[in-house]
Design a protein around this motif. Structure first.
Motif, PDB file in Angstrom:
ATOM      1  N   ARG A 210      59.119  41.911  39.698  1.00  0.00           N
ATOM      2  CA  ARG A 210      58.891  40.725  40.062  1.00  0.00           C
ATOM      3  C   ARG A 210      57.337  40.173  39.927  1.00  0.00           C
ATOM      4  NH1 ARG A 210      62.576  39.109  44.237  1.00  0.00           N
ATOM      5  NH2 ARG A 210      61.025  37.061  45.203  1.00  0.00           N
ATOM      6  N   HIS A 211      57.159  38.952  39.354  1.00  0.00           N
ATOM      7  CA  HIS A 211      55.779  38.672  39.445  1.00  0.00           C
ATOM      8  C   HIS A 211      55.354  37.734  40.483  1.00  0.00           C
ATOM      9  CE1 HIS A 211      52.570  36.927  36.458  1.00  0.00           C
ATOM     10  NE2 HIS A 211      52.583  36.175  37.854  1.00  0.00           N
ATOM     11  N   ILE A 212      54.595  38.030  41.332  1.00  0.00           N
ATOM     12  CA  ILE A 212      54.304  37.532  42.728  1.00  0.00           C
ATOM     13  C   ILE A 212      52.709  37.218  42.486  1.00  0.00           C
ATOM     14  CG2 ILE A 212      54.289  37.284  45.326  1.00  0.00           C
ATOM     15  CD1 ILE A 212      56.926  38.745  44.989  1.00  0.00           C
ATOM     16  N   GLU A 213      52.581  36.004  42.843  1.00  0.00           N
ATOM     17  CA  GLU A 213      51.054  35.710  42.630  1.00  0.00           C
ATOM     18  C   GLU A 213      50.640  34.819  43.862  1.00  0.00           C
ATOM     19  OE1 GLU A 213      50.964  33.590  38.942  1.00  0.00           O
ATOM     20  OE2 GLU A 213      50.930  31.662  39.747  1.00  0.00           O
ATOM     21  N   VAL A 214      49.426  34.878  44.367  1.00  0.00           N
ATOM     22  CA  VAL A 214      48.966  34.399  45.647  1.00  0.00           C
ATOM     23  C   VAL A 214      47.621  33.190  45.045  1.00  0.00           C
ATOM     24  CG1 VAL A 214      47.763  34.410  47.730  1.00  0.00           C
ATOM     25  CG2 VAL A 214      49.527  36.149  47.019  1.00  0.00           C
ATOM     26  N   GLN A 215      47.772  31.979  45.649  1.00  0.00           N
ATOM     27  CA  GLN A 215      46.792  30.960  45.327  1.00  0.00           C
ATOM     28  C   GLN A 215      45.716  31.354  46.299  1.00  0.00           C
ATOM     29  OE1 GLN A 215      46.576  28.085  43.249  1.00  0.00           O
ATOM     30  NE2 GLN A 215      44.575  28.408  43.747  1.00  0.00           N
ATOM     31  N   VAL A 216      44.647  31.572  45.944  1.00  0.00           N
ATOM     32  CA  VAL A 216      43.369  31.712  46.743  1.00  0.00           C
ATOM     33  C   VAL A 216      42.419  30.617  46.537  1.00  0.00           C
ATOM     34  CG1 VAL A 216      43.595  34.110  47.135  1.00  0.00           C
ATOM     35  CG2 VAL A 216      42.097  33.290  45.006  1.00  0.00           C
ATOM     36  N   PHE A 217      41.488  30.406  47.487  1.00  0.00           N
ATOM     37  CA  PHE A 217      40.459  29.211  47.457  1.00  0.00           C
ATOM     38  C   PHE A 217      39.325  29.574  48.101  1.00  0.00           C
ATOM     39  CE2 PHE A 217      41.470  24.990  45.191  1.00  0.00           C
ATOM     40  CZ  PHE A 217      40.001  24.567  45.021  1.00  0.00           C
ATOM     41  N   GLY A 218      37.973  29.587  47.494  1.00  0.00           N
ATOM     42  CA  GLY A 218      36.850  30.093  48.106  1.00  0.00           C
ATOM     43  C   GLY A 218      35.713  28.813  48.201  1.00  0.00           C
ATOM     44  N   ASP A 219      34.791  28.797  49.039  1.00  0.00           N
ATOM     45  CA  ASP A 219      33.682  27.804  48.810  1.00  0.00           C
ATOM     46  C   ASP A 219      32.509  28.371  48.867  1.00  0.00           C
ATOM     47  OD1 ASP A 219      33.179  28.433  51.583  1.00  0.00           O
ATOM     48  OD2 ASP A 219      34.168  26.577  52.616  1.00  0.00           O
ATOM     49  N   THR A 220      31.242  27.665  48.806  1.00  0.00           N
ATOM     50  CA  THR A 220      30.128  28.309  48.668  1.00  0.00           C
ATOM     51  C   THR A 220      29.540  28.669  50.054  1.00  0.00           C
ATOM     52  OG1 THR A 220      29.190  25.611  48.688  1.00  0.00           O
ATOM     53  CG2 THR A 220      29.505  27.135  46.498  1.00  0.00           C
ATOM     54  N   HIS A 221      30.227  28.387  51.068  1.00  0.00           N
ATOM     55  CA  HIS A 221      29.880  28.565  52.438  1.00  0.00           C
ATOM     56  C   HIS A 221      30.392  29.918  53.056  1.00  0.00           C
ATOM     57  CE1 HIS A 221      28.160  24.521  52.765  1.00  0.00           C
ATOM     58  NE2 HIS A 221      29.206  24.185  51.912  1.00  0.00           N
ATOM     59  N   GLY A 222      31.107  30.762  52.255  1.00  0.00           N
ATOM     60  CA  GLY A 222      31.683  31.900  52.550  1.00  0.00           C
ATOM     61  C   GLY A 222      33.045  31.961  52.854  1.00  0.00           C
ATOM     62  N   ASN A 223      33.622  30.867  53.003  1.00  0.00           N
ATOM     63  CA  ASN A 223      35.126  30.813  53.621  1.00  0.00           C
ATOM     64  C   ASN A 223      35.822  30.998  52.322  1.00  0.00           C
ATOM     65  OD1 ASN A 223      34.304  29.591  56.193  1.00  0.00           O
ATOM     66  ND2 ASN A 223      33.680  27.746  54.857  1.00  0.00           N
ATOM     67  N   ILE A 224      37.091  31.755  52.509  1.00  0.00           N
ATOM     68  CA  ILE A 224      38.306  32.068  51.571  1.00  0.00           C
ATOM     69  C   ILE A 224      39.367  32.170  52.408  1.00  0.00           C
ATOM     70  CG2 ILE A 224      39.143  33.723  49.940  1.00  0.00           C
ATOM     71  CD1 ILE A 224      36.320  34.741  49.206  1.00  0.00           C
ATOM     72  N   VAL A 225      40.274  31.359  51.738  1.00  0.00           N
ATOM     73  CA  VAL A 225      41.784  31.182  52.438  1.00  0.00           C
ATOM     74  C   VAL A 225      42.685  31.500  51.104  1.00  0.00           C
ATOM     75  CG1 VAL A 225      41.104  29.521  53.952  1.00  0.00           C
ATOM     76  CG2 VAL A 225      42.106  28.746  51.721  1.00  0.00           C
ATOM     77  N   HIS A 226      44.043  31.793  51.582  1.00  0.00           N
ATOM     78  CA  HIS A 226      44.961  31.846  50.653  1.00  0.00           C
ATOM     79  C   HIS A 226      45.922  30.560  50.845  1.00  0.00           C
ATOM     80  CE1 HIS A 226      48.360  32.793  53.470  1.00  0.00           C
ATOM     81  NE2 HIS A 226      47.310  33.642  54.158  1.00  0.00           N
ATOM     82  N   LEU A 227      46.640  30.227  50.014  1.00  0.00           N
ATOM     83  CA  LEU A 227      47.699  28.821  50.078  1.00  0.00           C
ATOM     84  C   LEU A 227      48.992  29.737  49.781  1.00  0.00           C
ATOM     85  CD1 LEU A 227      44.877  27.495  48.850  1.00  0.00           C
ATOM     86  CD2 LEU A 227      46.211  25.552  49.669  1.00  0.00           C
TER      87      LEU A 227
END
Length: 437
Positions: A210-227
C-alpha cells in the motif's frame, strides 16, 4: 525575515498553474504566466495578469529552461517563483539560481531538495533520524557479484531501483537469483539513459504493497506539522490514478506512528514549505501493521494529489506555501489540525484505454465536467490538447462524510461529464472506483 510577495511568476503550465493563480488572486498577488509556442492560447495564460513567452513547444526548450524563466521573472517584475510540480520543481540547481537572482523561491531550501533527491542517501538520512526504512542494500559498492550476494541475503523477490529514479523508471522486480544479472544490467542501462546515473539500490519486494504518504509542512521559524496521510495505492505503470485521504483501514494509533515518523523525517532536513513523505506498507495481513510500514522517499514539492488533503483539513496548501515563502509562521499548530470526512481524487487523462492508454490529442470541441465535485483543470471547451506534455486534463475531487459517499459522488460526477472528440479515461476511472477491491 518577512517579505510579502506582491507579484508571483508560475514556472509551470496547465492545471497546476491555474490552481496557483486562483489562490494568488484570492491573496491579492499579481500573477505572471510563462508559456511555450504550443501554449500561446492556454487557459493558464488567459487567467494570469501577465504572460511571458519562453520558447518552443518542447519542454526542454521552454519549461525546463531555468535561465529563461528567471529572465522572465525579472522582466515582468515578479519577486517570487512558484515551480508547481514536475518540470524544475525538484531541481536544486534551479532553486539556487532563483535565490541567487535575488528572487523568492516558493519551495524548500536547495540543500533539502539535494538531501532527499537520491533514494539511497535519503534512506541513510532517514534511518539515522529513527524513521523505519525498507530492508535492503543502499551502499556504494556496485559490483554485480556483490549486489547479487546482497539480494540473496535480503531474500527474493527483490526490487532493483535506480537511486536517481522516479515515475517507475529504472526499476526491476526480480523473483529468482537466476534472473538477477540480466535485470541489473537492464535497470542500469535505463537508469543511465533516463537519469545519467547508473547507481542502484536493492530492496525487499513487498508482495501486497500500500502506498501511504504524509503531507508535511515547515516554516522558517522551526515549526513542522503534518496534515495527515493519503493513500495512493491505485496505480498503473507506477503512476498514480486515484488518490484518497485519509488512508482506508489506518487506525488512529497507526496514523500517529506514521505521521510522527514523517515529521521526524522533515525535521532531519530542516524542511521548509510543502513536502510529502512517502511510505510503503505491507498489507498482507489484511490490515496496516505499524511495524510493516517503511520510508520510501520524499517529494520536496506540492503533490498532484494535494487537493484531497485540502478537502479533509480545510487548508489551502498553496496559500500556506506563499505565506511561508514570505517568512510568515505556519497559520495553524498541530493540535489545530483535524480530519473532516473523506476525499477522493481521480486523474482525468486525454488517453485511450482501449488502445493501451495511448495519449489522445486534438481540440476539445465539447468539454463539460460535472461541477457537483471540485474540478482542478488547465483546459476549457475549445482548448487544444497537445502531444508535448503530460496528458492529464483535469482532476476531479469528491469530499463526503465517509469513503463510500465520496466514491459514489466521484463516480456519478465522472459519469455525467462530457468530453468529445478527444478520448479519455473516465470510464476506466468509474470501473476502478466501483470495483469491489
Amino acid at each position: 525575515m518577512s517579505q510579502k510577495i506582491k507579484s508571483l511568476l508560475i514556472a509551470n503550465r496547465g492545471e497546476i498553474a491555474c490552481r496557483i493563480i486562483r489562490t494568488a488572486r484570492d491573496m491579492g498577488i499579481r500573477t505572471v504566466a510563462v508559456y511555450s509556442d504550443a501554449d500561446a492560447k492556454a487557459l493558464h495564460v488567459q487567467e494570469a495578469d501577465a504572460a511571458v513567452h519562453i520558447g518552443a513547444s518542447a519542454a526542454r526548450e521552454s519549461y525546463l529552461m531555468g535561465e529563461k524563466i528567471i529572465a522572465a521573472a525579472k522582466a515582468s517584475g515578479a519577486e517570487a517563483i512558484h515551480p508547481g510540480y514536475g518540470f524544475l520543481s525538484e531541481n536544486a540547481e534551479f532553486a539556487q539560481a532563483v535565490i541567487d537572482a535575488g528572487l523568492i523561491w516558493v519551495g524548500p531550501a536547495p540543500a533539502s531538495i539535494t538531501a532527499m533527491g537520491l533514494k539511497d542517501a535519503a534512506k541513510k538520512l532517514m534511518a539515522e533520524a529513527g524513521v523505519p526504512v525498507t530492508p535492503g542494500y543502499m551502499g556504494a559498492n556496485q559490483d554485480p557479484a556483490f549486489l547479487a550476494q546482497q539480494a540473496a541475503e535480503i531474500g527474493y523477490p527483490v526490487l532493483i531501483k535506480a537511486v536517481a529514479g522516479g515515475g517507475g523508471k529504472g526499476m526491476r522486480k526480480v523473483d529468482d537469483a537466476a534472473d538477477f544479472a540480466d535485470a541489473l544490467a537492464s535497470c542500469q542501462r535505463e537508469a543511465t539513459a533516463s537519469f545519467g546515473n547508473a547507481h542502484v539500490l536493492i530492496e525487499k519486494y513487498i508482495q501486497r504493497p500500500r502506498h501511504i504518504e504524509v503531507q508535511v509542512f515547515g516554516d522558517t521559524h522551526g515549526n513542522i506539522v503534518h496534515l495527515f496521510e493519503r493513500d495512493c495505492s491505485l496505480q498503473r505503470r507506477h503512476q498514480k490514478v486515484i488518490e484518497e485521504a485519509p488512508a482506508p483501514g489506518v487506525t488512529p494509533y497507526t496514523r500517529e506512528l506514521i505521521c510522527s515518523a514523517a515529521v521526524r523525517a522533515a525535521k532531519a532536513v530542516n524542511y521548509v514549505g510543502a513536502g510529502t513523505i512517502e511510505f510503503i506498507a505491507d498489507s498482507s495481513k489484511g490490515f496496516i501493521d505499524p511495524d510493516l510500514v517503511w520510508f520510501m522517499e520524499m517529494n520536496t514539492r506540492l503533490q498532484v494529489e494535494h487537493p484531497v488533503t485540502e478537502e479533509i483539513t480545510g487548508v489551502d496548501l498553496v496559500e500556506w506555501q506563499l505565506r511561508v515563502a514570505s517568512g510568515e509562521p505556519l497559520p495553524l499548530r498541530q493540535d489545530e489540525l483535524s480530519i473532516d470526512g473523506h476525499a477522493i481524487e481521480a486523474r482525468l487523462y486525454a488517453e485511450d484505454p482501449a488502445k493501451g492508454f495511448l495519449p489522445s490529442v486534438g481540440r476539445l470541441e465539447f468539454f463539460e465536467l460535472d461541477g457537483s465535485v471540485r474540478i482542478d483543470t488547465g483546459v476549457c471547451q475549445g482548448s487544444e490538447v497537445s502531444p508535448f506534455y503530460d496528458p492529464m486534463i483535469a482532476k476531479m475531487i469528491a469530499h463526503d462524510l465517509d469513503r463510500e459517499g465520496a466514491i459514489q459522488s466521484l463516480a456519478w460526477a465522472l459519469n455525467d461529464s462530457k468530453i468529445w472528440p478527444v478520448k479519455n479515461n473516465a470510464a476506466f476511472l468509474i470501473n476502478a472506483l466501483e470495483h469491489p477491491d
